[in-house]
Write an enzyme that holds these catalytic residues in place. Structure first.
Site, PDB file in Angstrom:
ATOM      1  N   GLU A  10      12.567  -8.890   3.352  1.00 12.83           N
ATOM      2  CA  GLU A  10      11.749  -8.077   3.712  1.00 12.83           C
ATOM      3  C   GLU A  10      12.094  -6.571   3.810  1.00 12.83           C
ATOM      4  O   GLU A  10      14.061  -6.367   3.726  1.00 12.83           O
ATOM      5  CB  GLU A  10      11.573  -7.800   4.817  1.00 12.83           C
ATOM      6  CG  GLU A  10      10.895  -6.866   5.557  1.00 12.83           C
ATOM      7  CD  GLU A  10      10.440  -7.114   7.040  1.00 12.83           C
ATOM      8  OE1 GLU A  10       9.993  -5.860   7.136  1.00 12.83           O
ATOM      9  OE2 GLU A  10      10.731  -7.959   7.951  1.00 12.83           O
ATOM     10  N   ASN A  44       8.636  -5.153  -0.211  1.00 14.47           N
ATOM     11  CA  ASN A  44       8.104  -4.078   0.673  1.00 14.47           C
ATOM     12  C   ASN A  44       7.187  -3.889   1.031  1.00 14.47           C
ATOM     13  O   ASN A  44       5.821  -3.674   0.093  1.00 14.47           O
ATOM     14  CB  ASN A  44       8.706  -2.733  -0.437  1.00 14.47           C
ATOM     15  CG  ASN A  44       8.511  -1.470   0.665  1.00 14.47           C
ATOM     16  OD1 ASN A  44       7.825  -1.531   1.625  1.00 14.47           O
ATOM     17  ND2 ASN A  44       9.094  -0.918   0.065  1.00 14.47           N
ATOM     18  N   PRO A  68       0.610  -0.755  -0.102  1.00 19.50           N
ATOM     19  CA  PRO A  68       0.211  -0.207  -0.257  1.00 19.50           C
ATOM     20  C   PRO A  68       1.184   1.220   0.196  1.00 19.50           C
ATOM     21  O   PRO A  68       1.985   1.275   0.371  1.00 19.50           O
ATOM     22  CB  PRO A  68      -0.765  -0.249   1.114  1.00 19.50           C
ATOM     23  CG  PRO A  68      -1.338  -1.350   1.299  1.00 19.50           C
ATOM     24  CD  PRO A  68       0.639  -1.832   1.234  1.00 19.50           C
ATOM     25  N   ASN A  69       0.244   2.525  -1.349  1.00 15.48           N
ATOM     26  CA  ASN A  69       1.261   3.557  -0.896  1.00 15.48           C
ATOM     27  C   ASN A  69       2.626   4.091  -1.678  1.00 15.48           C
ATOM     28  O   ASN A  69       2.615   4.991  -1.774  1.00 15.48           O
ATOM     29  CB  ASN A  69       1.093   4.332   0.043  1.00 15.48           C
ATOM     30  CG  ASN A  69      -0.871   4.136   1.026  1.00 15.48           C
ATOM     31  OD1 ASN A  69      -1.161   4.910   0.394  1.00 15.48           O
ATOM     32  ND2 ASN A  69      -0.572   4.070   2.025  1.00 15.48           N
ATOM     33  N   HIS A  73       3.525  -4.247   9.423  1.00 14.04           N
ATOM     34  CA  HIS A  73       3.582  -3.589  11.230  1.00 14.04           C
ATOM     35  C   HIS A  73       1.923  -4.507  11.788  1.00 14.04           C
ATOM     36  O   HIS A  73       1.076  -4.679  12.857  1.00 14.04           O
ATOM     37  CB  HIS A  73       3.440  -2.128  11.462  1.00 14.04           C
ATOM     38  CG  HIS A  73       4.551  -1.829  10.830  1.00 14.04           C
ATOM     39  ND1 HIS A  73       5.747  -2.262  11.240  1.00 14.04           N
ATOM     40  CD2 HIS A  73       4.694  -0.977   9.837  1.00 14.04           C
ATOM     41  CE1 HIS A  73       7.000  -1.140  10.057  1.00 14.04           C
ATOM     42  NE2 HIS A  73       6.152  -0.444   9.624  1.00 14.04           N
ATOM     43  N   TYR A  90      10.967   8.960   1.917  1.00 20.57           N
ATOM     44  CA  TYR A  90      11.031   7.873   0.853  1.00 20.57           C
ATOM     45  C   TYR A  90      11.870   8.160  -0.419  1.00 20.57           C
ATOM     46  O   TYR A  90      11.946   7.721  -1.368  1.00 20.57           O
ATOM     47  CB  TYR A  90       9.750   7.312   0.814  1.00 20.57           C
ATOM     48  CG  TYR A  90       8.692   7.193   1.593  1.00 20.57           C
ATOM     49  CD1 TYR A  90       9.367   6.281   2.345  1.00 20.57           C
ATOM     50  CD2 TYR A  90       7.773   8.002   2.033  1.00 20.57           C
ATOM     51  CE1 TYR A  90       8.664   5.795   2.905  1.00 20.57           C
ATOM     52  CE2 TYR A  90       6.908   7.550   2.902  1.00 20.57           C
ATOM     53  CZ  TYR A  90       7.612   5.757   4.166  1.00 20.57           C
ATOM     54  OH  TYR A  90       6.797   5.895   5.122  1.00 20.57           O
ATOM     55  N   ARG A 116      12.279   5.766  13.212  1.00 16.04           N
ATOM     56  CA  ARG A 116      10.863   6.344  13.546  1.00 16.04           C
ATOM     57  C   ARG A 116       9.883   6.123  13.985  1.00 16.04           C
ATOM     58  O   ARG A 116       9.663   5.512  15.199  1.00 16.04           O
ATOM     59  CB  ARG A 116       9.965   5.780  11.692  1.00 16.04           C
ATOM     60  CG  ARG A 116      10.914   5.959  10.343  1.00 16.04           C
ATOM     61  CD  ARG A 116      10.302   5.946   9.206  1.00 16.04           C
ATOM     62  NE  ARG A 116       9.432   6.686   9.146  1.00 16.04           N
ATOM     63  CZ  ARG A 116       7.966   5.891   7.892  1.00 16.04           C
ATOM     64  NH1 ARG A 116       8.460   5.016   6.878  1.00 16.04           N
ATOM     65  NH2 ARG A 116       7.406   7.061   8.004  1.00 16.04           N
ATOM     66  N   ARG A 148       5.002  11.568  -2.079  1.00 20.97           N
ATOM     67  CA  ARG A 148       4.481  10.732  -0.691  1.00 20.97           C
ATOM     68  C   ARG A 148       5.861  11.108   0.229  1.00 20.97           C
ATOM     69  O   ARG A 148       6.786  10.434  -0.033  1.00 20.97           O
ATOM     70  CB  ARG A 148       4.143   9.748  -0.878  1.00 20.97           C
ATOM     71  CG  ARG A 148       4.314   8.897   1.175  1.00 20.97           C
ATOM     72  CD  ARG A 148       3.261   7.958   0.769  1.00 20.97           C
ATOM     73  NE  ARG A 148       3.410   7.391   2.253  1.00 20.97           N
ATOM     74  CZ  ARG A 148       3.491   6.173   2.689  1.00 20.97           C
ATOM     75  NH1 ARG A 148       3.997   5.520   2.270  1.00 20.97           N
ATOM     76  NH2 ARG A 148       3.390   6.119   4.401  1.00 20.97           N
ATOM     77  N   ARG A 204       6.206   1.506  14.451  1.00 23.46           N
ATOM     78  CA  ARG A 204       6.892   0.548  12.608  1.00 23.46           C
ATOM     79  C   ARG A 204       8.310  -0.207  13.205  1.00 23.46           C
ATOM     80  O   ARG A 204       8.736  -0.991  12.170  1.00 23.46           O
ATOM     81  CB  ARG A 204       7.205   2.253  11.633  1.00 23.46           C
ATOM     82  CG  ARG A 204       6.268   3.428  11.184  1.00 23.46           C
ATOM     83  CD  ARG A 204       7.334   3.610  10.203  1.00 23.46           C
ATOM     84  NE  ARG A 204       6.037   4.923  10.127  1.00 23.46           N
ATOM     85  CZ  ARG A 204       4.528   4.609   9.250  1.00 23.46           C
ATOM     86  NH1 ARG A 204       4.483   3.406   8.435  1.00 23.46           N
ATOM     87  NH2 ARG A 204       4.472   6.010   8.865  1.00 23.46           N
ATOM     88  N   HIS A 260      13.076  -2.042   3.294  1.00 20.93           N
ATOM     89  CA  HIS A 260      11.560  -0.691   3.793  1.00 20.93           C
ATOM     90  C   HIS A 260      13.184  -0.200   3.270  1.00 20.93           C
ATOM     91  O   HIS A 260      14.489  -0.482   3.009  1.00 20.93           O
ATOM     92  CB  HIS A 260      11.784  -0.577   4.913  1.00 20.93           C
ATOM     93  CG  HIS A 260      10.805  -1.327   5.939  1.00 20.93           C
ATOM     94  ND1 HIS A 260       9.596  -1.375   5.501  1.00 20.93           N
ATOM     95  CD2 HIS A 260      11.034  -2.603   6.307  1.00 20.93           C
ATOM     96  CE1 HIS A 260       8.548  -2.734   6.014  1.00 20.93           C
ATOM     97  NE2 HIS A 260      10.092  -4.070   6.665  1.00 20.93           N
ATOM     98  N   ILE A 261      12.462   0.851   2.540  1.00 21.00           N
ATOM     99  CA  ILE A 261      13.072   2.566   2.067  1.00 21.00           C
ATOM    100  C   ILE A 261      14.215   2.829   3.104  1.00 21.00           C
ATOM    101  O   ILE A 261      14.699   3.347   3.349  1.00 21.00           O
ATOM    102  CB  ILE A 261      12.071   2.796   1.444  1.00 21.00           C
ATOM    103  CG1 ILE A 261      11.733   2.151  -0.168  1.00 21.00           C
ATOM    104  CG2 ILE A 261      12.978   4.692   0.587  1.00 21.00           C
ATOM    105  CD1 ILE A 261      10.597   2.855  -0.973  1.00 21.00           C
ATOM    106  N   ALA A 303       2.486  -0.588   5.179  1.00 15.85           N
ATOM    107  CA  ALA A 303       2.612   0.019   6.507  1.00 15.85           C
ATOM    108  C   ALA A 303       1.616  -1.938   7.070  1.00 15.85           C
ATOM    109  O   ALA A 303       1.295  -2.379   7.871  1.00 15.85           O
ATOM    110  CB  ALA A 303       1.544   0.812   6.878  1.00 15.85           C
TER     111      ALA A 303
END
Length: 149
Positions: A103, A79, A10-11, A85, A23, A112, A18, A116, A105-106, A82
């Site tokens: 897995e 990736n 998502p996103n 989590h 990112y 953060r 964004r 997260r 993550h950027i 959200a």
């Protein structure tokens, strides 16, 4: 030639616009080109996908399990955004298929917000990469290429 399946949750379709301070400004289309180049340099094919829907990602992981069993898949880069989590369903799909998965993550999720810091994906993943920006995709592909030897 084996394939690397790169799944984006998502996103991630909003990459480039964004929260660029988190990112970066690279778009998802540019990430796909980066992944294609990384795959080509390791003699791998690329299958690159994005969905905002958890069930679609679960279906794709199940598909990946069948491809792995058939010998045509090097592994998956996920990736999950959200959903990392929150999604026990993604965890169960990875475990249930036995797919080799990185897995990704950027951003450095551990630097953060506290929500997260926990991942439902990590216990089922072969490896975890975070904080390398979009270059993490190329690093994950290189890792899968090394495992596929």
């Amino acid at each position: 030639m084996k394939t690397v399946l790169v799944l984006n949750g998502p996103n991630l379709n909003l990459l480039g616009s964004r929260e660029p301070q988190v990112y970066g400004t690279t778009t998802l289309a540019e990430v796909e080109k980066l992944c294609a180049s990384a795959c080509a340099s390791h003699g791998l094919a690329l299958d690159f996908r994005q969905s905002n829907h958890e069930g679609v990602l679960v279906d794709w992981i199940q598909e990946a399990g069948k491809l792995l069993a058939a010998g045509s898949l090097a592994g998956v880069v996920l990736n999950a955004g959200a959903l990392t989590h929150t999604s026990i369903a993604l965890h169960d799909a990875i475990k249930g298929t036995g797919v080799t998965l990185v897995e990704l993550h950027i951003s450095n999720v551990h630097a953060r917000e506290s929500f997260r810091h926990h991942s439902y994906i990590s216990p089922a993943a072969k490896a975890v990469l975070c904080g390398f920006g979009v270059q993490g995709y190329a690093l994950a592909i290189a890792g899968l290429a090394g495992l596929a030897v």
